[in-house]
Every structure is written in structure tokens, then in C-alpha cells.
Design a protein around this motif. Structure first.
Motif, short mmCIF file in Angstrom:
data_model
loop_
_atom_site.label_atom_id
_atom_site.label_comp_id
_atom_site.label_asym_id
_atom_site.label_seq_id
_atom_site.Cartn_x
_atom_site.Cartn_y
_atom_site.Cartn_z
N THR A 32 -1.59 -5.98 8.61
CA THR A 32 -1.75 -4.62 8.07
C THR A 32 -0.44 -3.86 8.03
OG1 THR A 32 -2.20 -3.54 10.19
CG2 THR A 32 -4.09 -4.52 9.02
N SER A 53 -0.64 0.09 7.21
CA SER A 53 -1.27 0.67 6.03
C SER A 53 -1.13 -0.31 4.88
CB SER A 53 -0.61 2.00 5.67
OG SER A 53 -1.10 2.49 4.46
N SER A 54 -2.20 -0.57 4.19
CA SER A 54 -2.16 -1.56 3.12
C SER A 54 -1.33 -1.10 1.92
CB SER A 54 -3.57 -1.92 2.66
OG SER A 54 -4.23 -0.77 2.19
N ASP A 55 -1.23 0.20 1.69
CA ASP A 55 -0.49 0.67 0.51
C ASP A 55 1.00 0.88 0.76
OD1 ASP A 55 -1.35 2.76 2.15
OD2 ASP A 55 -1.21 4.23 0.55
N THR A 56 1.43 0.97 2.02
CA THR A 56 2.85 1.16 2.31
C THR A 56 3.32 0.15 3.36
OG1 THR A 56 2.38 2.81 4.00
CG2 THR A 56 2.82 3.62 1.77
N ARG A 57 2.90 -1.08 3.21
CA ARG A 57 3.23 -2.12 4.19
C ARG A 57 4.73 -2.40 4.17
NH1 ARG A 57 3.89 -7.11 5.77
NH2 ARG A 57 2.48 -8.08 7.24
N HIS A 86 10.24 5.40 5.50
CA HIS A 86 9.74 4.93 4.22
C HIS A 86 10.16 5.95 3.19
CE1 HIS A 86 6.50 4.17 1.16
NE2 HIS A 86 7.01 2.97 1.35
N GLY A 89 9.80 4.30 -1.72
CA GLY A 89 9.05 3.04 -1.80
C GLY A 89 9.66 1.91 -0.99
#
Length: 98
Positions: A32, A53-57, A86, A89
Motif C-alpha cells: 500500500t 495510499s493507493s493513489d500516491t504510492r 510528495h 506527483g
């Protein structure tokens, strides 16, 4: 040679805690994106350094990037703080003097 030792600290998840880098004996980056540090003590305490987090791995080698950053900072003078960021992106480790 001055004999002073650089202390490198790593910010834990949320920024409320920091961990001495030399207290970390193992890093674990799970599927994850959660990065956990196991500390050198009898209780085998684990501290989350980064929540998953799956969207900001973060990248698969993000834990290795931390090791590299700490090793490079060990040659600097004075205390240093390392934290995950982060931005745009992209995940990266940033450091600042204490």
C-alpha cells in the motif's frame, strides 16, 4: 578530524515524532506504500514513517532512497532531519539542518 558525530533524524508519519536514524534496524515498504521502521530495542517497536495510499504510492525503492539519504548525511556536520515529501506527483526525501 573534529571527532563530532552527525546525528541524522527521520520524521515519522504525521510529523509529530522523529526517530534517530541509527535506532532503525529494519525498513519495510508494503504493497500500500506504507513505510515502517523497526527500532533497535527489546520490544521490537515499529514506527510508521509514511502512511500508505493507493493513489500516491511512493516508488518501490523508496526505503532504499532513505538509506542512501541517511548515509550521505552522515558525512555532513551538525544534526540533520530527513522527511518524505510528495511534490509534483513525485516522492522524494528532503533534509534540513536541525
Amino acid at each position: 578530524m573534529s571527532g563530532t558525530v552527525t546525528e541524522v533524524w527521520v520524521e515519522a508519519s504525521g510529523g509529530h515524532d522523529i526517530v534517530r536514524a541509527d535506532a532503525i534496524v529494519m525498513l519495510r515498504l508494503d504493497d500500500t506504500g506504507r513505510l515502517t521502521a523497526q527500532l533497535r530495542d527489546d520490544a521490537k517497536v515499529s514506527v510508521p514513517l509514511l502512511e500508505g495510499s493507493s493513489d500516491t504510492r511512493p516508488p518501490d525503492d523508496f526505503h532504499r532512497q532513505l538509506i542512501r539519504a541517511v548515509a550521505e548525511l552522515a558525512d555532513s556536520s551538525g544534526g540533520q532531519l530527513v522527511r518524505a515529501r510528495h511534490e509534483g506527483g513525485v516522492w522524494h526525501w528532503v533534509s534540513e539542518p536541525l
